[in-house]
Design a protein around this motif. Structure first.
Motif, mmCIF file in Angstrom:
data_model
loop_
_atom_site.group_PDB
_atom_site.id
_atom_site.type_symbol
_atom_site.label_atom_id
_atom_site.label_comp_id
_atom_site.label_asym_id
_atom_site.label_seq_id
_atom_site.Cartn_x
_atom_site.Cartn_y
_atom_site.Cartn_z
ATOM 1 N N ARG A 1 -7.026 5.274 5.754
ATOM 2 C CA ARG A 1 -8.206 5.216 4.866
ATOM 3 C C ARG A 1 -8.289 3.895 4.114
ATOM 4 O O ARG A 1 -9.356 3.500 3.677
ATOM 5 C CB ARG A 1 -8.184 6.382 3.883
ATOM 6 C CG ARG A 1 -8.505 7.700 4.525
ATOM 7 C CD ARG A 1 -8.655 8.811 3.490
ATOM 8 N NE ARG A 1 -8.507 10.079 4.163
ATOM 9 C CZ ARG A 1 -7.639 11.012 3.844
ATOM 10 N NH1 ARG A 1 -6.834 10.856 2.807
ATOM 11 N NH2 ARG A 1 -7.560 12.128 4.527
ATOM 12 N N ARG A 2 -7.146 3.245 3.969
ATOM 13 C CA ARG A 2 -7.103 1.944 3.296
ATOM 14 C C ARG A 2 -7.183 0.793 4.299
ATOM 15 O O ARG A 2 -6.941 -0.352 3.956
ATOM 16 C CB ARG A 2 -5.830 1.826 2.464
ATOM 17 C CG ARG A 2 -5.795 2.794 1.289
ATOM 18 C CD ARG A 2 -4.531 2.640 0.497
ATOM 19 N NE ARG A 2 -4.491 3.563 -0.628
ATOM 20 C CZ ARG A 2 -3.818 3.338 -1.744
ATOM 21 N NH1 ARG A 2 -3.111 2.233 -1.888
ATOM 22 N NH2 ARG A 2 -3.823 4.221 -2.720
ATOM 23 N N ILE B 1 2.910 12.761 -2.024
ATOM 24 C CA ILE B 1 2.903 12.747 -0.568
ATOM 25 C C ILE B 1 4.227 13.324 -0.091
ATOM 26 O O ILE B 1 5.290 12.892 -0.523
ATOM 27 C CB ILE B 1 2.745 11.302 -0.021
ATOM 28 C CG1 ILE B 1 1.478 10.651 -0.567
ATOM 29 C CG2 ILE B 1 2.786 11.282 1.496
ATOM 30 C CD1 ILE B 1 0.199 11.281 -0.090
ATOM 31 N N LYS C 1 -3.458 8.332 4.745
ATOM 32 C CA LYS C 1 -3.810 7.594 3.522
ATOM 33 C C LYS C 1 -3.881 6.096 3.810
ATOM 34 O O LYS C 1 -4.787 5.411 3.339
ATOM 35 C CB LYS C 1 -2.783 7.850 2.413
ATOM 36 C CG LYS C 1 -2.721 9.271 1.931
ATOM 37 C CD LYS C 1 -3.747 9.529 0.880
ATOM 38 C CE LYS C 1 -3.562 10.948 0.326
ATOM 39 N NZ LYS C 1 -4.574 11.275 -0.645
ATOM 40 N N LEU C 2 -2.925 5.603 4.589
ATOM 41 C CA LEU C 2 -2.930 4.186 4.950
ATOM 42 C C LEU C 2 -4.141 3.857 5.810
ATOM 43 O O LEU C 2 -4.776 2.807 5.631
ATOM 44 C CB LEU C 2 -1.624 3.814 5.677
ATOM 45 C CG LEU C 2 -0.368 3.781 4.805
ATOM 46 C CD1 LEU C 2 0.884 3.735 5.660
ATOM 47 C CD2 LEU C 2 -0.415 2.593 3.843
ATOM 48 N N GLU D 1 0.543 9.147 -5.895
ATOM 49 C CA GLU D 1 0.115 10.397 -5.277
ATOM 50 C C GLU D 1 1.325 11.214 -4.844
ATOM 51 O O GLU D 1 2.394 10.675 -4.631
ATOM 52 C CB GLU D 1 -0.779 10.109 -4.069
ATOM 53 C CG GLU D 1 -2.039 9.331 -4.418
ATOM 54 C CD GLU D 1 -2.934 9.110 -3.224
ATOM 55 O OE1 GLU D 1 -3.068 10.039 -2.403
ATOM 56 O OE2 GLU D 1 -3.485 8.008 -3.108
ATOM 57 N N GLU E 1 0.663 12.573 6.426
ATOM 58 C CA GLU E 1 -0.220 12.397 5.264
ATOM 59 C C GLU E 1 -0.282 10.919 4.877
ATOM 60 O O GLU E 1 -1.359 10.397 4.574
ATOM 61 C CB GLU E 1 0.302 13.169 4.050
ATOM 62 C CG GLU E 1 0.244 14.661 4.133
ATOM 63 C CD GLU E 1 0.871 15.284 2.888
ATOM 64 O OE1 GLU E 1 0.310 15.116 1.779
ATOM 65 O OE2 GLU E 1 1.933 15.916 3.027
ATOM 66 N N LEU E 2 0.882 10.296 4.875
ATOM 67 C CA LEU E 2 0.966 8.883 4.505
ATOM 68 C C LEU E 2 0.244 8.014 5.533
ATOM 69 O O LEU E 2 -0.471 7.074 5.171
ATOM 70 C CB LEU E 2 2.432 8.473 4.359
ATOM 71 C CG LEU E 2 2.741 7.140 3.705
ATOM 72 C CD1 LEU E 2 2.009 6.943 2.390
ATOM 73 C CD2 LEU E 2 4.242 7.007 3.491
ATOM 74 N N ILE F 1 0.706 4.128 -2.891
ATOM 75 C CA ILE F 1 0.446 5.535 -2.581
ATOM 76 C C ILE F 1 1.579 6.419 -3.096
ATOM 77 O O ILE F 1 1.343 7.434 -3.756
ATOM 78 C CB ILE F 1 0.232 5.736 -1.061
ATOM 79 C CG1 ILE F 1 -1.064 5.050 -0.622
ATOM 80 C CG2 ILE F 1 0.210 7.215 -0.707
ATOM 81 C CD1 ILE F 1 -1.217 4.932 0.886
ATOM 82 N N GLU G 1 0.831 -1.205 0.000
ATOM 83 C CA GLU G 1 0.000 0.000 0.000
ATOM 84 C C GLU G 1 0.866 1.257 0.000
ATOM 85 O O GLU G 1 0.550 2.234 -0.685
ATOM 86 C CB GLU G 1 -0.954 0.006 1.192
ATOM 87 C CG GLU G 1 -2.007 -1.089 1.159
ATOM 88 C CD GLU G 1 -3.008 -0.953 0.015
ATOM 89 O OE1 GLU G 1 -3.235 0.164 -0.479
ATOM 90 O OE2 GLU G 1 -3.563 -1.992 -0.388
#
Length: 151
Positions: A34-35, A22, A31-32, A20, A27-28, A16, A12
């Protein structure tokens, strides 16, 4: 189970980073999340380091994460080697690599990272690296390889 989680998390992260822009770890982390992957900052830092992912300036005082390839590392190592090495001499099983002051440890580390089975080991001082080869013939080959890195 833990290895599967690590593998999925790293897949993942790669997805990302590749798709994207990043620039910050938080932020990372989001994003993780959200996954469906919860990760601590310490774990993420370790993953990024082990995966050879670094932050690179992207302009306007911004940064973005990029994946450093083996080729990138090789070019950087060759550049450091080229700039730091003053001369290389061979005698029997030994190769002496004379460096600028303070650069022998870095050059010795680069030589060690070549993971060349012809090399038994290295010893670095302040401005010299002694490379011990497994035979006189191997020393000739290693000497040529090290000289080629300087070109």
């Amino acid at each position: 189970m833990e290895n599967e989680l690590k593998k999925r998390r790293r897949e993942e992260i790669l997805d990302i980073i590749e798709n994207e822009e990043i620039g910050k770890q938080d932020e990372l982390v989001m994003k993780l999340k959200r996954r469906g992957i919860n990760v601590t900052q310490a774990t993420l830092s370790r993953d990024l380091r082990e995966m050879h992912i670094i932050r690179k300036p992207a302009g306007n005082k911004e940064y973005k994460y990029i994946i450093v390839t083996r080729e990138d590392v090789g070019k950087r190592c060759q550049s450091v080697f080229k700039d730091a090495v003053l001369s290389i001499f061979i005698q029997e099983y030994f190769i002496s690599v004379k460096t600028m002051n303070g650069m022998a440890a870095a050059v010795g580390e680069l030589i060690d990272r070549l993971d060349d089975k012809k090399i038994a080991g290295t010893v670095a001082s302040n401005n010299n690296v002694l490379v011990l080869c497994r035979s006189h013939e191997y020393a000739k080959h290693v000497y040529k390889e090290l000289n080629d890195l300087r070109l």
